[in-house]
Design a protein around this motif. Structure first.
Motif, PDB file in Angstrom:
ATOM      1  N   GLY A   1     -17.808  37.532 -93.491  1.00 14.52           N
ATOM      2  CA  GLY A   1     -17.757  36.190 -94.054  1.00 14.52           C
ATOM      3  C   GLY A   1     -19.129  35.541 -94.143  1.00 14.52           C
ATOM      4  O   GLY A   1     -19.546  35.069 -95.213  1.00 14.52           O
TER       5      GLY A   1
ATOM      6  N   PHE B   1     -14.860  33.704 -97.998  1.00 11.73           N
ATOM      7  CA  PHE B   1     -15.705  33.976 -96.836  1.00 11.73           C
ATOM      8  C   PHE B   1     -15.383  33.028 -95.679  1.00 11.73           C
ATOM      9  O   PHE B   1     -15.551  33.397 -94.513  1.00 11.73           O
TER      10      PHE B   1
ATOM     11  N   GLY C   1     -21.428  37.405 -96.471  1.00  9.38           N
ATOM     12  CA  GLY C   1     -21.161  37.078 -97.875  1.00  9.38           C
ATOM     13  C   GLY C   1     -21.750  35.744 -98.287  1.00  9.38           C
ATOM     14  O   GLY C   1     -22.186  35.574 -99.436  1.00  9.38           O
TER      15      GLY C   1
END
Length: 530
Positions: A271, A235, A274
């Motif tokens: 990113g 991420f 997540g």
């Protein structure tokens, strides 16, 4: 049987991508006519997806929790499911995506040039890849099965690679390859974490990749920390964060402005999404264990990205590096472990997407008129194109989080959370705001003020015409959102706050009670003399 709203939300742009790609082949026509049909199909499909996104939002209950869930067994032996659901976090990013894609297609209407005698396939390809990226990004934000998330997480790289490599400028092939290598490297690390989750869940009984099942597992301290590292690295590449960010500036410098919007304002949000969904959601103890390192990385990203942006002469590269600083703010809010930080980071994702999209698109309009991306070769455009200059100023002020514009609310929440964590964390973060004012205002001064260009008075020059109706139609909705959500951010809070409250409870932290100094008791009055 209820309508599968989330599946429709994913399928419509994918079907639109196929239709846009096939138009030049199935309906032969001149290059211009075929290209026009593909763009119309793409815009229609993206607007239909926007309508579906609004319909999903209308059904969402702000009380929180995963809603409109769809779960079907996919690979039974591995515990893999086709599982979708939407909560406050996913809903806001879905809405951001479905709003930005039609705006990008409208703003990029003339950005793809066909070769002489072409049949419109180049334009069709751009539209198809943009819609494919939209559908796959929506699947990422809606997936509630880790394996399904990983599959679509990696699949987003395919349209992104072709959008950069086929439609960019200059050394676009190098930029596309660098982007792909970084993303595949992060994805390979993530695959190790996905396999590790299978092993842990299988040892606990029945293997499952459903997030709801994994959250109930006792992973063990060592396993949880290793899994956190695998997910976080992937991420941090996607977001991106220092030192895994070097692909970002090269990509935005060489991609078209519309492609950069799709990459930075939609794809890179995966990113930070997540980090919330998986790092904190699946590995709460490990997330707190890693907080000192992550906060340090976030602070370095904030300051380093801003300093790099100040020294840039390429406007698209400058905008890309500002996002390195902004993703540092988002990550800092996530790992502040407070309600203010969590809500601030989610709002920051949405507001950054809106503001940076406006900045990229207005910069693209300016580049088209001046024929260069070099700030040093611009200047004086304020007099020649006052509306364009005004739009650029609003987008720039949003980037530096001016009060009254939507990014201000989210940035202040993150700053408050940073000071609550430690005074020096807040102090370093505040320096990013000061640096943002420098790179935004200095860039605007160099591009817009000063003597007008030589052809400013020539009405026949397409480079110095102000914004047209189509360009305004693309940029005005973003400006309206920046001002509207800046003055009235309540809808964002209503969606994000229940999610953040549930996440903080799951992680096992709560906000510190405010320190209230009790007033000293007044001394008793002396008895009056009789």
């Amino acid at each position: 049987m209820s309508l599968p709203w989330l599946t429709l939300l994913i399928v419509v742009p994918l079907v639109g991508a196929v239709a846009a790609a096939l138009v030049p082949r199935l309906a032969p026509a001149s290059g211009d006519a075929a290209a026009q049909r593909s763009k119309q199909i793409g815009l229609g499909a993206s607007l239909l997806t926007l309508v579906l996104g609004v319909a999903v939002a209308a059904q969402y209950e702000v009380s929180g929790g995963m809603q409109l869930a769809e779960t079907h067994s996919w690979i039974g032996a591995l515990g893999v499911h086709y599982a979708l659901g939407v909560d406050g976090l996913g809903l806001l990013l879905v809405l951001l995506t479905v709003v930005l894609v039609p705006i990008v297609l409208l703003a990029s209407w003339h950005d793809v040039e066909e070769e002489p005698g072409a049949t419109g396939q180049r334009t069709a390809g751009f539209v198809a890849w943009a819609l494919a990226l939209e559908g796959l990004a929506l699947a990422v934000f809606l997936a509630t099965d880790v394996f399904l998330f990983y599959v679509v997480f990696e699949a987003t790289l395919i349209p992104a690679y072709f959008l950069i490599g086929a439609y960019g400028r200059g050394d676009r092939g190098f930029a596309a390859l660098k982007f792909l290598m970084y993303q595949l490297g992060g994805g390979l690390v993530l695959l190790g974490g996905v396999i590790g989750l299978y092993v842990v869940s299988a040892q606990a009984g029945t293997p499952s990749y459903l997030i709801s099942d994994l959250q109930r597992l006792d992973l063990g301290q060592d396993a949880e920390r290793w899994l956190f590292v695998a997910f976080f690295v992937a991420f941090a590449v996607k977001a991106p964060l220092f030192p895994l960010h070097t692909w970002l500036a090269d990509t935005t410098e060489r991609a078209t402005p519309g492609t950069s919007v799709l990459l930075v304002c939609v794809l890179d949000k995966i990113g930070t999404f997540g980090m919330l969904r998986f790092c904190l959601g699946l590995f709460p103890e490990a997330s707190q264990w890693a907080t000192p390192v992550v906060v340090t990385i976030a602070l370095v990203s904030i300051v380093y990205g801003a300093l790099l942006a100040i020294g840039q002469d390429d406007v698209l590269r400058l905008i890309g590096l500002t996002s390195l600083s902004h993703f540092g703010f988002i990550t800092l809010g996530i790992f502040a472990f407070s309600s203010q930080g969590g809500s601030g980071s989610i709002l920051y994702m949405v507001n950054h997407g809106i503001g940076t999209a406006a900045l990229f698109l207005v910069a693209g309009y300016l580049i088209r008129r001046r024929g260069t991306t070099r700030i040093s070769e611009m200047g004086g455009m304020e007099a020649a194109t006052p509306v364009l200059a005004g739009m650029l100023l609003i987008a720039g002020l949003a980037t530096l989080s001016l009060p009254g514009l939507s990014p201000f609310v989210s940035e202040m929440l993150v700053i408050i959370a940073a000071f609550d964590q430690h005074w020096w964390v807040g102090a370093v973060a505040v320096s990013g705001i000061v640096l943002a004012a420098i790179y935004v205002l200095w860039a605007y001064q160099r591009m817009m003020t000063g003597p007008p260009p030589e052809d400013a008075g020539s009405t026949g020059s397409a480079r110095t015409l102000d914004l047209g109706a189509r360009e305004l139609a693309a940029i005005v909705p973003l400006v309206v959102l920046l001002i509207g959500l800046g003055l009235y951010p309540r809808p964002l809070f209503e969606a994000s706050n229940p999610y953040v409250a549930d996440l903080m409870t799951h992680v096992g932290v709560q906000d510190d009670a405010p320190a209230v100094t009790q007033p000293a008791a007044e001394p008793a009055a002396a008895p009056e003399e009789q």
